[in-house]
Motif scaffolding. Structure first.
Motif, short mmCIF file in Angstrom:
data_model
loop_
_atom_site.label_atom_id
_atom_site.label_comp_id
_atom_site.label_asym_id
_atom_site.label_seq_id
_atom_site.Cartn_x
_atom_site.Cartn_y
_atom_site.Cartn_z
N UNK A 8 0.86 -1.18 0.00
CA UNK A 8 0.00 0.00 0.00
C UNK A 8 0.89 1.23 0.00
N UNK A 9 0.62 2.10 -0.92
CA UNK A 9 1.37 3.35 -0.99
C UNK A 9 0.59 4.44 -0.29
N UNK A 10 1.31 5.22 0.47
CA UNK A 10 0.66 6.34 1.14
C UNK A 10 0.31 7.43 0.14
N UNK A 11 1.16 7.56 -0.86
CA UNK A 11 0.96 8.61 -1.84
C UNK A 11 1.24 8.04 -3.22
N UNK A 12 0.37 8.34 -4.12
CA UNK A 12 0.55 7.85 -5.48
C UNK A 12 1.58 8.72 -6.21
N UNK A 13 2.48 8.10 -6.91
CA UNK A 13 3.52 8.81 -7.65
C UNK A 13 3.08 8.99 -9.09
N UNK A 14 3.11 10.22 -9.55
CA UNK A 14 2.77 10.53 -10.94
C UNK A 14 4.02 10.29 -11.78
N UNK A 15 4.04 9.21 -12.56
CA UNK A 15 5.22 8.84 -13.33
C UNK A 15 5.60 9.89 -14.38
N UNK A 16 4.67 10.67 -14.84
CA UNK A 16 5.02 11.72 -15.81
C UNK A 16 5.90 12.77 -15.14
N UNK A 17 5.67 13.03 -13.85
CA UNK A 17 6.52 13.97 -13.12
C UNK A 17 7.92 13.40 -12.94
N UNK A 18 8.01 12.11 -12.70
CA UNK A 18 9.30 11.46 -12.54
C UNK A 18 10.10 11.58 -13.83
N UNK A 19 9.47 11.27 -14.95
CA UNK A 19 10.17 11.36 -16.23
C UNK A 19 10.62 12.78 -16.51
N UNK A 20 9.79 13.77 -16.21
CA UNK A 20 10.16 15.16 -16.43
C UNK A 20 11.31 15.56 -15.52
N UNK A 21 11.26 15.14 -14.27
CA UNK A 21 12.30 15.54 -13.32
C UNK A 21 13.65 14.90 -13.65
N UNK A 22 13.67 13.80 -14.41
CA UNK A 22 14.92 13.16 -14.77
C UNK A 22 15.54 13.71 -16.04
N UNK A 23 14.80 14.54 -16.74
CA UNK A 23 15.34 15.17 -17.95
C UNK A 23 16.23 16.34 -17.54
N UNK A 24 17.15 16.68 -18.42
CA UNK A 24 17.96 17.86 -18.17
C UNK A 24 19.43 17.53 -18.05
N UNK A 25 20.15 18.42 -17.41
CA UNK A 25 21.61 18.28 -17.35
C UNK A 25 22.04 17.05 -16.56
N UNK A 26 23.25 16.63 -16.81
CA UNK A 26 23.77 15.42 -16.18
C UNK A 26 24.95 15.69 -15.25
N UNK A 27 25.59 16.86 -15.37
CA UNK A 27 26.82 17.13 -14.62
C UNK A 27 26.86 18.57 -14.16
N UNK A 28 27.69 18.80 -13.17
CA UNK A 28 28.05 20.16 -12.78
C UNK A 28 29.58 20.22 -12.81
N UNK A 29 30.09 21.25 -13.45
CA UNK A 29 31.54 21.43 -13.53
C UNK A 29 31.91 22.59 -12.63
N UNK A 30 32.99 22.41 -11.88
CA UNK A 30 33.44 23.43 -10.94
C UNK A 30 34.89 23.75 -11.24
N UNK A 31 35.21 25.03 -11.28
CA UNK A 31 36.59 25.43 -11.52
C UNK A 31 36.66 26.68 -12.36
N UNK A 32 37.32 26.54 -13.51
CA UNK A 32 37.57 27.68 -14.40
C UNK A 32 37.13 27.30 -15.81
N UNK A 33 35.83 27.33 -16.10
CA UNK A 33 35.34 26.88 -17.41
C UNK A 33 35.94 27.69 -18.57
N UNK A 34 36.39 26.98 -19.57
CA UNK A 34 36.92 27.62 -20.77
C UNK A 34 35.83 28.49 -21.39
#
Length: 158
Positions: A8-34
């Motif tokens: 039993x789930x306390x809260x139903x998860x909207x899978x479309x939100x999950x897919x949207x939240x996983x889209x986008x950038x994959x990394x963060x670079x720290x330092x002195x970007x060219x």
């Protein structure tokens, strides 16, 4: 013999939100970007991070610069903090309460501060007496503070 398991789930998860939240950038670079950092600051950072042989190969005042790995030190000393931050954000990403971009941005800000702190606190190897006399300071990685101020972060989609 048999048994039944009911989940039993306390809260139903909207899978479309999950897919949207996983889209986008994959990394963060720290330092002195060219392209974003001044080439002089990039050169100073490379010379200090990895050291030089001096003379024609570069160096602060013409002599060799010893290796002062401020970026590698900052990342090594804080890896578990970054991992824990990502781990604590995973559920929020999966439930659509935040996005990867927001989490990576927070991580970038945190890592930028860690690299800047590493620049400020690094004291070994010390400056040579000649360097201390020329720049008027014994802090190996800070002359004007320009390099420390140039440390930044960028969320990257690569």
């Amino acid at each position: 013999m048999s048994f039944t398991v009911e989940v039993k789930r306390k809260k139903r998860v909207d899978l479309s939100k999950v897919q949207t939240s996983l889209r986008g950038p994959k990394k963060v670079k720290v330092g002195f970007p060219a392209g974003e950092a001044d080439s002089d600051n990039i050169q100073k950072a490379v010379w200090n991070e990895f050291g030089t042989r001096g003379g024609a190969s570069g160096g602060g005042w013409g002599g060799p610069v010893p290796e002062r790995p401020f970026m590698r030190n900052a990342m090594r000393e804080n890896t578990s903090k970054y991992r824990n931050g990502m781990r604590s954000s995973a559920a929020k990403i999966l439930t659509g309460k935040t996005s990867i971009t927001v989490v990576l941005s927070k991580l970038g800000i945190m890592a930028q501060g860690d690299v800047q702190q590493s620049i400020t606190s690094l004291s070994s190897p010390p400056n040579s007496p000649a360097t201390i006399a020329l720049k008027g300071s014994s802090n190996p990685l800070i002359d004007t503070g320009e390099m420390r101020g140039a440390v930044t972060w960028k969320v990257w989609n690569g």
